[in-house]
Enzyme design. Structure first.
Site, mmCIF file in Angstrom:
data_model
loop_
_atom_site.group_PDB
_atom_site.id
_atom_site.type_symbol
_atom_site.label_atom_id
_atom_site.label_comp_id
_atom_site.label_asym_id
_atom_site.label_seq_id
_atom_site.Cartn_x
_atom_site.Cartn_y
_atom_site.Cartn_z
ATOM 1 N N CYS A 122 1.022 -1.200 0.068
ATOM 2 C CA CYS A 122 -0.105 -0.004 -0.062
ATOM 3 C C CYS A 122 0.988 1.356 -0.171
ATOM 4 O O CYS A 122 1.762 1.274 -0.866
ATOM 5 C CB CYS A 122 -0.909 -0.034 1.184
ATOM 6 S SG CYS A 122 -0.173 -0.685 2.716
ATOM 7 N N ARG B 123 1.636 -1.325 6.162
ATOM 8 C CA ARG B 123 1.057 -1.290 7.728
ATOM 9 C C ARG B 123 -0.358 -1.744 7.822
ATOM 10 O O ARG B 123 -0.315 -2.682 8.412
ATOM 11 C CB ARG B 123 1.302 -0.076 8.202
ATOM 12 C CG ARG B 123 0.904 0.149 9.758
ATOM 13 C CD ARG B 123 1.133 1.573 10.160
ATOM 14 N NE ARG B 123 0.336 2.367 9.607
ATOM 15 C CZ ARG B 123 0.657 3.529 8.797
ATOM 16 N NH1 ARG B 123 2.167 3.825 8.745
ATOM 17 N NH2 ARG B 123 0.169 4.283 8.312
ATOM 18 N N SER B 124 -1.175 -1.168 6.880
ATOM 19 C CA SER B 124 -2.821 -1.556 7.044
ATOM 20 C C SER B 124 -3.417 -2.277 5.973
ATOM 21 O O SER B 124 -3.820 -3.145 6.317
ATOM 22 C CB SER B 124 -3.444 0.071 7.554
ATOM 23 O OG SER B 124 -4.677 -0.243 7.487
#
Length: 232
Positions: A126, A130-131
């Site tokens: 991304c 991280r997410s």
């Protein structure tokens, strides 16, 4: 200035600003200089890697690792090497208004098909790794370790790594809830947390936003993702 800050907090305006800012940065990354660490990559599942955006522009590093396919889940898509890697794009923002549920099954089964050929390696990224990217990989791992029909033989220490994590769930489930009903909220949360902790051991910055974790939990219920298979 205060008025501009208030405007920027409006979700659609905030997303618009992020989109064009990140898209502009992507051109700098491709043609000029890296804004972040461009060697930030980690194998989270056998032949499945997570990185930030900058590393996805490091062609020599990716080729040395053997990456063949790149999945991008971001607010923009600007593939730097379309003739060198096979790309897949999922448009998504890292905020509470984003629904990643429509991407989960597509990523999981597409990644499985790619990884069945042991010569292939996947990078998913991304912006920070991280997410958003971590959420898709989390769902993939949950599916792999709990669904025998989805599994295929893999000899790799990471498989033992996640099997141990899943087994640890069995010692942490809520004793007030029957273990034969693992989709009940408390137990399912603990199961997902057990796997996420092990992912963070590999890549410490992993931290999916709470909205994505809620969506994954609901997706698990709908798809009968159950740790019961681990003990059978």
């Amino acid at each position: 200035m205060e008025r501009m800050e208030r405007i920027a907090r409006i979700p659609i305006i905030h997303r618009w600003m992020l989109h064009y800012m990140n898209y502009g940065l992507s051109y700098m990354e491709k043609y000029s200089l890296n804004m972040w660490n461009n060697t930030d990559i980690k194998e989270i599942f056998p032949n499945l890697y997570i990185s930030n955006y900058s590393t996805s522009t490091n062609k020599s590093l990716l080729q040395n690792i053997g990456i063949t396919h790149i999945f991008t889940i971001n607010s923009f898509f600007n593939p730097p090497f379309p003739t060198d890697f096979q790309y897949q794009y999922y448009p998504a923002y890292d905020d509470s208004n984003q629904d990643i549920t429509p991407f989960l099954d597509h990523f999981i089964y597409m990644a499985r098909g790619i990884l069945l050929d042991g010569k292939n390696k996947i990078l998913i990224h991304c912006q920070a790794g991280r997410s958003r990217s971590a959420s898709l990989v989390l769902a993939f791992i949950l599916k792999y370790i709990t669904d025998r029909e989805f599994q295929w033989p893999i000899k790799h220490e990471l498989i033992n790594f996640y099997t141990i994590a899943a087994s640890e769930y069995l010692t942490n489930f809520d004793p007030l809830i029957s273990i034969d009903e693992p989709t009940l909220e408390n137990n399912l949360k603990k199961f997902i947390s057990s796997i996420l902790i092990y992912m963070k051991n590999l890549r410490p910055i992993i931290n999916p936003n709470e909205r994505f974790l809620e969506q994954i939990q609901k997706w698990c219920v709908v798809n009968n993702i159950s740790p019961i298979v681990i003990r059978n």
